[in-house]
Structure formats: structure tokens, C-alpha cells
Design a protein around this motif. Structure first.
Motif, PDB file in Angstrom:
ATOM      1  N   PHE A  82      90.045  -4.653  97.001  1.00 45.67           N
ATOM      2  CA  PHE A  82      89.485  -3.774  98.029  1.00 45.67           C
ATOM      3  C   PHE A  82      88.815  -2.555  97.397  1.00 45.67           C
ATOM      4  CE2 PHE A  82      90.107  -0.010 100.718  1.00 45.67           C
ATOM      5  CZ  PHE A  82      89.293  -0.366 101.779  1.00 45.67           C
ATOM      6  N   TRP A  83      89.463  -1.931  96.409  1.00 42.86           N
ATOM      7  CA  TRP A  83      88.870  -0.761  95.758  1.00 42.86           C
ATOM      8  C   TRP A  83      87.613  -1.149  94.988  1.00 42.86           C
ATOM      9  CZ3 TRP A  83      89.773   3.639  97.662  1.00 42.86           C
ATOM     10  CH2 TRP A  83      91.019   3.969  98.160  1.00 42.86           C
ATOM     11  N   LEU A 128      95.165  -7.754  95.991  1.00 39.60           N
ATOM     12  CA  LEU A 128      94.275  -7.550  97.132  1.00 39.60           C
ATOM     13  C   LEU A 128      93.819  -6.102  97.232  1.00 39.60           C
ATOM     14  CD1 LEU A 128      93.043  -8.877  99.693  1.00 39.60           C
ATOM     15  CD2 LEU A 128      95.107  -8.166 100.885  1.00 39.60           C
ATOM     16  N   LEU A 129      94.723  -5.175  96.949  1.00 39.75           N
ATOM     17  CA  LEU A 129      94.384  -3.762  96.987  1.00 39.75           C
ATOM     18  C   LEU A 129      93.359  -3.404  95.905  1.00 39.75           C
ATOM     19  CD1 LEU A 129      95.250  -1.385  98.736  1.00 39.75           C
ATOM     20  CD2 LEU A 129      96.953  -0.831  97.008  1.00 39.75           C
ATOM     21  N   ALA A 181      85.537  -3.559  95.924  1.00 40.30           N
ATOM     22  CA  ALA A 181      84.510  -3.742  96.951  1.00 40.30           C
ATOM     23  C   ALA A 181      84.050  -2.402  97.503  1.00 40.30           C
ATOM     24  CB  ALA A 181      85.046  -4.623  98.072  1.00 40.30           C
ATOM     25  N   LEU A 182      84.939  -1.433  97.522  1.00 36.69           N
ATOM     26  CA  LEU A 182      84.584  -0.110  98.020  1.00 36.69           C
ATOM     27  C   LEU A 182      83.545   0.571  97.122  1.00 36.69           C
ATOM     28  CD1 LEU A 182      85.399   1.711 100.390  1.00 36.69           C
ATOM     29  CD2 LEU A 182      87.018   2.814  98.865  1.00 36.69           C
TER      30      LEU A 182
END
Length: 134
Positions: free
Chosen positions: A96-97, A92-93, A99-100
Motif C-alpha cells: 500500500f505504501w 499488504l501494508l 502504491a501511495l
């Protein structure tokens, strides 16, 4: 017997573990700089600092409101220590990166849409309703 044990004895054992464990891992780590770059190790160090602060405040008997503040956040930080063992959290992390990285394109698109519709609203709205623009 079990009634002779102090009610906080179990908490003291856990406090000792949470204080000593990250320090031992730091001491035996071959690359200490890499150790400090990992988020899970920072969480472990924050818990160790909170435990040390609780011990200090408990035995010094000063600033009881700080002790209450620490008691509120210590359980949350201790639960965060479990994140190290969840492989899906790391997935998940990384998502997230990923998507960032796409965030600037999305923000630019949002800005273009907002400016387009504000310009359209300016053209459609009667001029006497808009006082601050010429």
C-alpha cells in the motif's frame, strides 16, 4: 462448581490481560520512542484505554450511553490486536505504501484525461447548451 462463576468473569480476565499486556511491554521495551511509533502498539494502547474507560464507567454508574458506545467498538479493536501476528498484513501494508508513492502520477494522469475530454465536450456541444462559459 462452574455455575458459581459470575457470567462476566471470563470477560474480566480478558480485560485484565488486555489492559496489563501493553503496559508491561512498554515498561520493558528498551527503546520506548520506537515502541510508540509502531501501529500495532497504538492499537494495543487504544484497547487498554477502552478497557480502563469501561471499568470506570461500570463502577461509577454514570453516562450509560458511553458504556454502550464502548461495547460496540471494543470487540473490533480487540480483533485488530491480532494483526500483529499476520505477516501477510505487513506485506499488504508495504505494498500500500509503495502504491501511495505512485499516486501523484496517477492523479496527474486522471486530471489530464478529465481536462482533455471536458475540452473536447466543450468543442462538440452546441453553444446554447452551455450557459456559464463564454
Amino acid at each position: 462448581s462452574s455455575q458459581d462463576l459470575h457470567p462476566g468473569a471470563g470477560q474480566n480476565v480478558l480485560d485484565c490481560f488486555f489492559f496489563v499486556e501493553p503496559l508491561l511491554r512498554f515498561l520493558v521495551c528498551p527503546n520506548r520512542l520506537n515502541f510508540l511509533w509502531q501501529l500495532s502498539n497504538w492499537i494495543d494502547l487504544v484497547v487498554a484505554l477502552q478497557v480502563a474507560a469501561r471499568w470506570y464507567l461500570r463502577f461509577s454508574m454514570t453516562r450509560a450511553e458511553l458504556l454502550v458506545g464502548l461495547r460496540v467498538f471494543v470487540p473490533t479493536c480487540m480483533l485488530l490486536k491480532l494483526l500483529r501476528h499476520f505477516s501477510h498484513f505487513h506485506l499488504l501494508l508495504s505494498a500500500f505504501w509503495g502504491a501511495l508513492e505512485a499516486l501523484p502520477v496517477l492523479l496527474f494522469t486522471l486530471l489530464v484525461i478529465a481536462l482533455f475530454f471536458s475540452s473536447l465536450l466543450y468543442l462538440v456541444e452546441p453553444q446554447d447548451n452551455i450557459e456559464d462559459l463564454p
